[in-house]
Every structure is written in C-alpha cells, then in structure tokens.
Design a protein around this motif. Structure first.
Motif, PDB file in Angstrom:
ATOM      1  N   ALA A 155     -28.443 -26.401 -10.185  1.00 21.30           N
ATOM      2  CA  ALA A 155     -29.645 -25.569 -10.098  1.00 21.30           C
ATOM      3  C   ALA A 155     -30.017 -25.273  -8.643  1.00 21.30           C
ATOM      4  N   ALA A 156     -30.098 -26.317  -7.815  1.00 16.04           N
ATOM      5  CA  ALA A 156     -30.577 -26.127  -6.442  1.00 16.04           C
ATOM      6  C   ALA A 156     -29.594 -25.301  -5.609  1.00 16.04           C
ATOM      7  N   ARG A 157     -28.309 -25.581  -5.768  1.00 21.27           N
ATOM      8  CA  ARG A 157     -27.320 -24.898  -4.920  1.00 21.27           C
ATOM      9  C   ARG A 157     -27.175 -23.426  -5.322  1.00 21.27           C
ATOM     10  N   THR A 158     -27.369 -23.143  -6.598  1.00 21.45           N
ATOM     11  CA  THR A 158     -27.295 -21.748  -7.025  1.00 21.45           C
ATOM     12  C   THR A 158     -28.474 -20.970  -6.447  1.00 21.45           C
ATOM     13  N   GLY A 159     -29.626 -21.629  -6.320  1.00 21.60           N
ATOM     14  CA  GLY A 159     -30.774 -20.981  -5.665  1.00 21.60           C
ATOM     15  C   GLY A 159     -30.460 -20.635  -4.230  1.00 21.60           C
ATOM     16  N   LEU A 160     -29.850 -21.570  -3.497  1.00 19.17           N
ATOM     17  CA  LEU A 160     -29.461 -21.297  -2.107  1.00 19.17           C
ATOM     18  C   LEU A 160     -28.456 -20.137  -2.047  1.00 19.17           C
ATOM     19  N   THR A 161     -27.535 -20.123  -3.001  1.00 18.36           N
ATOM     20  CA  THR A 161     -26.493 -19.084  -3.003  1.00 18.36           C
ATOM     21  C   THR A 161     -27.113 -17.700  -3.172  1.00 18.36           C
ATOM     22  N   GLY A 162     -28.122 -17.615  -4.029  1.00 13.40           N
ATOM     23  CA  GLY A 162     -28.809 -16.329  -4.215  1.00 13.40           C
ATOM     24  C   GLY A 162     -29.509 -15.896  -2.939  1.00 13.40           C
ATOM     25  N   TYR A 163     -30.137 -16.850  -2.267  1.00 10.41           N
ATOM     26  CA  TYR A 163     -30.826 -16.542  -1.002  1.00 10.41           C
ATOM     27  C   TYR A 163     -29.827 -16.015   0.039  1.00 10.41           C
ATOM     28  N   VAL A 164     -28.689 -16.696   0.134  1.00  9.29           N
ATOM     29  CA  VAL A 164     -27.678 -16.313   1.140  1.00  9.29           C
ATOM     30  C   VAL A 164     -27.114 -14.918   0.830  1.00  9.29           C
ATOM     31  N   ALA A 165     -26.943 -14.632  -0.462  1.00 12.17           N
ATOM     32  CA  ALA A 165     -26.359 -13.340  -0.840  1.00 12.17           C
ATOM     33  C   ALA A 165     -27.167 -12.187  -0.245  1.00 12.17           C
ATOM     34  N   GLY A 166     -28.487 -12.281  -0.339  1.00 17.74           N
ATOM     35  CA  GLY A 166     -29.312 -11.203   0.205  1.00 17.74           C
ATOM     36  C   GLY A 166     -29.493 -11.303   1.705  1.00 17.74           C
ATOM     37  N   THR A 167     -29.808 -12.507   2.194  1.00 16.48           N
ATOM     38  CA  THR A 167     -30.147 -12.675   3.607  1.00 16.48           C
ATOM     39  C   THR A 167     -28.946 -12.370   4.511  1.00 16.48           C
ATOM     40  N   SER A 168     -27.756 -12.717   4.060  1.00 21.40           N
ATOM     41  CA  SER A 168     -26.567 -12.478   4.903  1.00 21.40           C
ATOM     42  C   SER A 168     -26.416 -10.985   5.206  1.00 21.40           C
ATOM     43  N   ARG A 169     -26.833 -10.145   4.259  1.00 19.96           N
ATOM     44  CA  ARG A 169     -26.743  -8.687   4.480  1.00 19.96           C
ATOM     45  C   ARG A 169     -27.823  -8.215   5.461  1.00 19.96           C
ATOM     46  N   HIS A 239     -13.071 -14.843  14.961  1.00 19.69           N
ATOM     47  CA  HIS A 239     -12.228 -14.004  14.100  1.00 19.69           C
ATOM     48  C   HIS A 239     -12.867 -13.681  12.747  1.00 19.69           C
ATOM     49  N   ALA A 240     -13.939 -14.395  12.399  1.00 26.12           N
ATOM     50  CA  ALA A 240     -14.487 -14.262  11.036  1.00 26.12           C
ATOM     51  C   ALA A 240     -15.743 -13.397  10.994  1.00 26.12           C
ATOM     52  N   GLY A 241     -15.901 -12.517  11.976  1.00 26.94           N
ATOM     53  CA  GLY A 241     -17.125 -11.719  12.059  1.00 26.94           C
ATOM     54  C   GLY A 241     -17.309 -10.700  10.943  1.00 26.94           C
ATOM     55  N   PHE A 242     -16.233 -10.437  10.181  1.00 29.91           N
ATOM     56  CA  PHE A 242     -16.326  -9.446   9.095  1.00 29.91           C
ATOM     57  C   PHE A 242     -16.500 -10.139   7.736  1.00 29.91           C
ATOM     58  N   MET A 243     -16.617 -11.468   7.764  1.00 27.39           N
ATOM     59  CA  MET A 243     -16.804 -12.241   6.527  1.00 27.39           C
ATOM     60  C   MET A 243     -18.297 -12.493   6.356  1.00 27.39           C
ATOM     61  N   VAL A 244     -18.882 -11.874   5.339  1.00 30.53           N
ATOM     62  CA  VAL A 244     -20.350 -11.913   5.183  1.00 30.53           C
ATOM     63  C   VAL A 244     -20.715 -12.270   3.738  1.00 30.53           C
ATOM     64  N   GLY A 245     -21.554 -13.275   3.567  1.00 34.01           N
ATOM     65  CA  GLY A 245     -22.101 -13.596   2.230  1.00 34.01           C
ATOM     66  C   GLY A 245     -21.073 -14.075   1.239  1.00 34.01           C
ATOM     67  N   GLN A 246     -19.994 -14.706   1.736  1.00 32.41           N
ATOM     68  CA  GLN A 246     -18.945 -15.138   0.811  1.00 32.41           C
ATOM     69  C   GLN A 246     -19.139 -16.586   0.381  1.00 32.41           C
ATOM     70  N   ASN A 247     -18.569 -16.907  -0.766  1.00 39.58           N
ATOM     71  CA  ASN A 247     -18.580 -18.265  -1.297  1.00 39.58           C
ATOM     72  C   ASN A 247     -17.135 -18.725  -1.412  1.00 39.58           C
ATOM     73  N   VAL A 248     -16.722 -19.523  -0.436  1.00 37.56           N
ATOM     74  CA  VAL A 248     -15.300 -19.876  -0.320  1.00 37.56           C
ATOM     75  C   VAL A 248     -15.072 -21.239  -0.967  1.00 37.56           C
ATOM     76  N   LEU A 249     -14.244 -21.206  -2.024  1.00 32.87           N
ATOM     77  CA  LEU A 249     -14.004 -22.394  -2.829  1.00 32.87           C
ATOM     78  C   LEU A 249     -12.826 -23.183  -2.256  1.00 32.87           C
ATOM     79  N   LEU A 250     -13.044 -24.477  -1.987  1.00 30.61           N
ATOM     80  CA  LEU A 250     -11.962 -25.365  -1.526  1.00 30.61           C
ATOM     81  C   LEU A 250     -11.863 -26.490  -2.541  1.00 30.61           C
ATOM     82  N   ASP A 251     -11.046 -26.283  -3.577  1.00 29.29           N
ATOM     83  CA  ASP A 251     -11.043 -27.244  -4.687  1.00 29.29           C
ATOM     84  C   ASP A 251      -9.652 -27.542  -5.225  1.00 29.29           C
TER      85      ASP A 251
END
Ligand code: NAP
Length: 259
Positions: A155-169, A239-251
């Motif tokens: 629940a908590a992390r999905t809330g943060l993810t939603g915030y980042v999705a908009g704010t990163s833009r 080098h990662a300046g074009f990576m915006v609002g991504q959720n990178v899975l390391l699993d």
C-alpha cells in the motif's frame, strides 16, 4: 564506464547496511561524496569509515530515524546542497490484512511514502535551481506484483510510486530525474529475517527456507547489494538523463510478467 558524476554530492538514507549501503558504495566508487544515515551509530560509523578508506571520498554520517521529522531535519541540515538523493528506510512487518489498524498504516506511510516525499520536497528545489539532479527511491517488487503478507508495504510503496509518476514529469524540464528501483529478494539482513519467518512457520532450517525461495527465482539465487548498487549508480549517472519516472525491477526474473 565513467559515470560522469565524480565530485557530486549524494544523500543516501538508511545506508549503514544492505541495499542502501550497496548504493552508497557504488556512488563512492564513481567519486561521489556522501552523506550517510541510519539509526544505529556504530554500524553507520563503521560503514562510513570503510567507504572513506576504500574510495577516498568525503563521507558524513548522521545517526537519525529518517521516518521522523526531527531525524530528517538533522539529516537535511548535515546534507546541505546535494545533487543526488537515494531514499530508503526499513520495510514494514509482514502479517494479515485483518491484523492492521490505522496506526500500522500511518507508520508504513511515514516510512515508505511520506519520508521519501518529504526528502524530495526539501531537496528538489536546490537541484532545479542548479539545473541537475538525480533521485532514486528504493521501493519493492511488491509495487509491480503484490506480496500478500506485505500488505502495508504494497500500500505505502504504491502511493509513493504514484507520486513519483507525476512529479518526475514536473521536474524533468530542469535536468532533474526521479526514478524508482524495485528490489526482489536480495542477500541482506532483511532477507535473513524473512527466511527466519519461513523457517519458523514451516518448521525447516534456514538453508532449506532459502533453497525453497531460490527455487522460485529464474536466476536461482538472491541478488547482491553490489549488483543493486551498480544499477542505482547508473541511474544517478550523467548517462541516465533521459530516464524519467521509471520503475526498474531487479528481481532475477521472479516477477512473471511480459512488461
Ligand atoms: P537491511 O539490510 O535490513 O538494511 C536496512 C538499513 O536501513 C540499515 O542500515 C538500517 O540501519 C537502516 N534503517 C532502517 N530503518 C531506518 C530508519 N527508520 N531510519 C534510518 N535508517 C534506517 O534492509 P535491506 O534489505 O537493505 O532493505 C532496504 C529496503 O528495501 C527496505 O525497505 C526493504 O523492505 C526493501 N526491500 C528489500 C528487499 C530484500 O530482499 N532485501 C526486497 C524488497 C524490498 P538501522 O537499523 O541502524 O537504522
């Protein structure tokens, strides 16, 4: 690869051990000066000393609880102007949906949603003013696919993810990127305590609990803090300046999804 961030300054919270430490080590290897944080001063000072000795960068250590307003104020005061922010904190306890009341949710939101948001709110203006910044939030695989017993985390992390999705833009036009790194199981104290839970619940020894979990991962092993840190340092790199609002899975491929 030269990451192009030598001489930059980073705040990595919850970084005396585990994934936070992995990120701090990789940034130090790239020549980044660090502000480290954890609650326990002894392990934190030891980590700071190890990193100074290994990489010759400047390391400031602030023992504080990053989930509290007072703790964050002390960390932010010591940090000053930073170019890179890596947010992290401990994860909420496992349990059942029927176990949790309002205070459990408030604690999880404080640690895994509101603390990273408060740190971004404090540090993004300086990054925007200077025209360069990188934020990486350590979240969890549970954002992509729920882990039922970690409902508070889901629940908590999905809330943060939603915030980042908009704010990163909103901050991207100013040369500032925000992305999230989603760990699956990694070889840290947190993994040991999760395995202890399985061992007790299922009446098996620790090696068996771990082997059972490893068998569910396509790589057939846990990730390492070093691998995790290297990915974090790349997202913080020039080098990662074009990576915006991504959720990178390391699993290790554990989340069975096409995209
Ligand atoms: P870890 O090995 O237990 O390390 C946690 C670090 O955070 C320690 O340095 C700890 O030091 C510090 N810390 C914890 N709470 C803090 C607080 N309130 N304020 C400041 N520092 C704090 O954990 P980890 O495996 O690296 O996990 C990091 C995050 O990733 C957690 O949120 C975890 O839930 C998440 N995660 C981990 C995995 C995994 O497999 N390892 C998988 C998915 C998600 P002190 O105790 O001294 O404060």
């Amino acid at each position: 690869m030269d990451l192009g961030i030598k001489g930059r300054r980073a705040l990595v919270t919850a970084s005396s051990k585990g994934l936070g430490r992995g990120c701090a080590e990789a940034l130090a290897e790239a020549g980044v000066d660090l502000v480290l944080n954890a609650r326990g001063a002894e392990a934190l000072e030891a980590t700071a000393a190890d990193i100074r000795a290994a990489h010759g960068v400047e390391v400031t250590a602030v023992a504080a609880d990053i989930t509290t307003e007072d703790g964050r104020a002390r960390v932010l005061e010591a940090a000053g102007a930073v170019d890179i922010l890596v947010t992290n904190a401990g994860g909420p306890p496992p349990g059942m949906w029927s176990d949790w009341g309002r205070s459990d949710f408030i604690a999880a939101l404080d640690a895994n949603m509101l603390a990273p948001i408060a740190l971004m709110t404090a540090l993004l203006p300086g990054m925007i003013e200077r025209g360069w910044g990188r934020v990486v939030n350590i979240t969890s695989q549970s954002v992509k696919a729920p882990i039922p017993q970690l409902g508070l985390s889901n629940a908590a992390r999905t809330g943060l993810t939603g915030y980042v999705a908009g704010t990163s833009r909103q901050v991207a036009p100013h040369g500032v990127t925000i992305n999230n790194l989603l760990p699956g199981i990694h070889d840290t104290d947190r993994a040991t305590s999760l395995d202890q839970g399985v061992s007790q619940r299922e009446g098996v020894d620790m090696a068996t609990a771990r082997a059972r979990r490893e068998a569910t991962i396509p790589t057939r092993r846990y990730g390492t803090p070093e691998e995790f840190g290297a990915a974090c340092a790349f997202i913080c790199s020039q080098h990662a300046g074009f990576m915006v609002g991504q959720n990178v899975l390391l699993d290790g491929g554990a989340t069975n999804a096409t995209i």
